[in-house]
Design a protein around this motif. Structure first.
Motif, PDB file in Angstrom:
ATOM      1  N   LYS A   1      40.036  62.048  45.330  1.00 47.55           N
ATOM      2  CA  LYS A   1      39.792  60.951  44.404  1.00 47.55           C
ATOM      3  C   LYS A   1      40.808  59.840  44.606  1.00 47.55           C
ATOM      4  CE  LYS A   1      42.374  63.086  40.637  1.00 47.55           C
ATOM      5  NZ  LYS A   1      42.309  63.552  39.267  1.00 47.55           N
ATOM      6  N   SER A   2      40.419  58.656  44.191  1.00 47.97           N
ATOM      7  CA  SER A   2      41.274  57.479  44.291  1.00 47.97           C
ATOM      8  C   SER A   2      41.365  56.793  42.940  1.00 47.97           C
ATOM      9  CB  SER A   2      40.710  56.476  45.297  1.00 47.97           C
ATOM     10  OG  SER A   2      40.711  56.998  46.597  1.00 47.97           O
ATOM     11  N   ASP A   3      42.575  56.449  42.553  1.00 49.40           N
ATOM     12  CA  ASP A   3      42.802  55.557  41.413  1.00 49.40           C
ATOM     13  C   ASP A   3      43.072  54.190  42.017  1.00 49.40           C
ATOM     14  OD1 ASP A   3      42.695  57.551  39.341  1.00 49.40           O
ATOM     15  OD2 ASP A   3      44.655  58.237  40.030  1.00 49.40           O
ATOM     16  N   PHE A   4      42.366  53.177  41.513  1.00 49.76           N
ATOM     17  CA  PHE A   4      42.527  51.851  42.089  1.00 49.76           C
ATOM     18  C   PHE A   4      42.380  50.792  41.005  1.00 49.76           C
ATOM     19  CE2 PHE A   4      38.046  52.745  42.220  1.00 49.76           C
ATOM     20  CZ  PHE A   4      37.388  51.533  42.089  1.00 49.76           C
ATOM     21  N   THR A   5      42.829  49.594  41.320  1.00 53.93           N
ATOM     22  CA  THR A   5      42.621  48.478  40.402  1.00 53.93           C
ATOM     23  C   THR A   5      41.645  47.513  41.044  1.00 53.93           C
ATOM     24  OG1 THR A   5      44.518  47.266  41.266  1.00 53.93           O
ATOM     25  CG2 THR A   5      44.893  48.652  39.325  1.00 53.93           C
ATOM     26  N   LEU A   6      40.932  46.833  40.190  1.00 62.69           N
ATOM     27  CA  LEU A   6      39.942  45.854  40.608  1.00 62.69           C
ATOM     28  C   LEU A   6      40.285  44.559  39.892  1.00 62.69           C
ATOM     29  CD1 LEU A   6      36.159  46.378  40.795  1.00 62.69           C
ATOM     30  CD2 LEU A   6      37.035  44.574  39.355  1.00 62.69           C
ATOM     31  N   LEU A   7      40.491  43.507  40.644  1.00 63.46           N
ATOM     32  CA  LEU A   7      40.753  42.187  40.077  1.00 63.46           C
ATOM     33  C   LEU A   7      39.473  41.389  40.194  1.00 63.46           C
ATOM     34  CD1 LEU A   7      42.889  40.238  38.898  1.00 63.46           C
ATOM     35  CD2 LEU A   7      43.333  39.495  41.259  1.00 63.46           C
ATOM     36  N   ASP A   8      38.895  41.011  39.038  1.00 62.12           N
ATOM     37  CA  ASP A   8      37.621  40.287  39.091  1.00 62.12           C
ATOM     38  C   ASP A   8      37.836  38.777  39.101  1.00 62.12           C
ATOM     39  OD1 ASP A   8      38.033  39.552  36.430  1.00 62.12           O
ATOM     40  OD2 ASP A   8      36.581  40.995  35.646  1.00 62.12           O
ATOM     41  N   SER A   9      36.744  38.029  39.183  1.00 57.84           N
ATOM     42  CA  SER A   9      36.823  36.571  39.312  1.00 57.84           C
ATOM     43  C   SER A   9      37.383  35.899  38.062  1.00 57.84           C
ATOM     44  CB  SER A   9      35.440  36.006  39.637  1.00 57.84           C
ATOM     45  OG  SER A   9      34.523  36.375  38.620  1.00 57.84           O
ATOM     46  N   ASP A  10      37.393  36.621  36.928  1.00 58.52           N
ATOM     47  CA  ASP A  10      37.961  36.073  35.695  1.00 58.52           C
ATOM     48  C   ASP A  10      39.469  36.286  35.622  1.00 58.52           C
ATOM     49  OD1 ASP A  10      35.382  35.395  34.873  1.00 58.52           O
ATOM     50  OD2 ASP A  10      35.084  37.343  33.915  1.00 58.52           O
TER      51      ASP A  10
ATOM     52  N   LEU B   1      33.440  41.435  49.114  1.00 56.44           N
ATOM     53  CA  LEU B   1      33.182  41.811  47.730  1.00 56.44           C
ATOM     54  C   LEU B   1      33.606  40.663  46.820  1.00 56.44           C
ATOM     55  CD1 LEU B   1      34.600  45.432  47.334  1.00 56.44           C
ATOM     56  CD2 LEU B   1      32.259  44.721  46.934  1.00 56.44           C
ATOM     57  N   PRO B   2      33.016  40.566  45.635  1.00 54.15           N
ATOM     58  CA  PRO B   2      33.480  39.545  44.687  1.00 54.15           C
ATOM     59  C   PRO B   2      34.751  39.986  43.950  1.00 54.15           C
ATOM     60  CG  PRO B   2      31.619  40.716  43.771  1.00 54.15           C
ATOM     61  CD  PRO B   2      31.805  41.233  45.167  1.00 54.15           C
ATOM     62  N   TYR B   3      35.362  41.076  44.385  1.00 57.42           N
ATOM     63  CA  TYR B   3      36.544  41.644  43.739  1.00 57.42           C
ATOM     64  C   TYR B   3      37.627  41.924  44.764  1.00 57.42           C
ATOM     65  CZ  TYR B   3      32.815  42.750  40.439  1.00 57.42           C
ATOM     66  OH  TYR B   3      31.731  42.674  39.612  1.00 57.42           O
ATOM     67  N   LEU B   4      38.847  42.031  44.274  1.00 60.09           N
ATOM     68  CA  LEU B   4      39.981  42.423  45.093  1.00 60.09           C
ATOM     69  C   LEU B   4      40.383  43.825  44.653  1.00 60.09           C
ATOM     70  CD1 LEU B   4      41.826  41.203  47.273  1.00 60.09           C
ATOM     71  CD2 LEU B   4      43.355  40.476  45.440  1.00 60.09           C
ATOM     72  N   LEU B   5      40.367  44.791  45.577  1.00 63.69           N
ATOM     73  CA  LEU B   5      40.669  46.183  45.270  1.00 63.69           C
ATOM     74  C   LEU B   5      42.054  46.551  45.782  1.00 63.69           C
ATOM     75  CD1 LEU B   5      37.297  47.851  46.369  1.00 63.69           C
ATOM     76  CD2 LEU B   5      37.875  46.851  44.157  1.00 63.69           C
TER      77      LEU B   5
END
Length: 168
Positions: free
Chosen positions: A78-87, A48-52
């Protein structure tokens, strides 16, 4: 009508052209470490282009319905998660069954979970889907729907629209 034909053409074109750009990646997300690699459609590793990162997972039981042994069935999870994008920006998202999270062209579906021997969560399973042609497909479907409604509304016996005949 011409609109119905245009909608059909757009939909078929988007399906054919977009099939090569469609991505589907299954990711198992544990509590203890961020993940960006999963299994793609062909069973190969895909990134993925993201880190979950999984922050919270909840299972809602349905006490009014049970399985054969009398244990309550799962109503929702359900899941609560964070997504770290390329920015370098971290986004807080939530996904649950039939309610995917969305971020920059990717849908994150809650597709399952894995429990350990003592019934604690070991992994939350996501299906990550990217379809860059989805907006074209949705627009085409709306065009076809509106066209069908208009054709039904303005097709009448004896040349008069049934809508006007009902009012007269």
């Amino acid at each position: 009508s011409a609109a119905a034909h245009i909608g059909t053409f757009l939909f078929i074109s988007a399906c054919v052209c977009g099939s090569g750009n469609f991505q589907r990646i299954s990711i198992e997300l544990p509590y203890d470490r961020p993940v960006s690699i999963g299994i793609g459609d062909e069973g190969k590793m895909a990134e993925l282009p993201y880190l979950l990162s999984l922050k919270n997972f909840e299972i809602e039981m349905d006490p009014s319905h049970g399985d054969q042994s009398g244990k309550p069935l799962v109503r929702q999870y359900k899941s609560d998660f964070t997504l770290l994008d390329s920015d370098g920006i971290e986004w807080s998202l939530q996904t649950k069954v039939n309610h995917p999270a969305y971020h920059k062209g990717w849908f994150f579906y809650q597709s399952g979970y894995t429990l350990g021997e003592s019934r604690e969560l070991t992994k939350s399973v996501f299906l990550c889907v990217r379809d860059p042609w989805a907006p074209v497909k949705e627009t085409a479907l709306w065009i076809m729907l509106v066209s069908a409604i208009l054709m039904a509304a303005f097709s009448g016996r004896s040349g008069r629209p049934w809508l006007y005949a009902a009012v007269l």
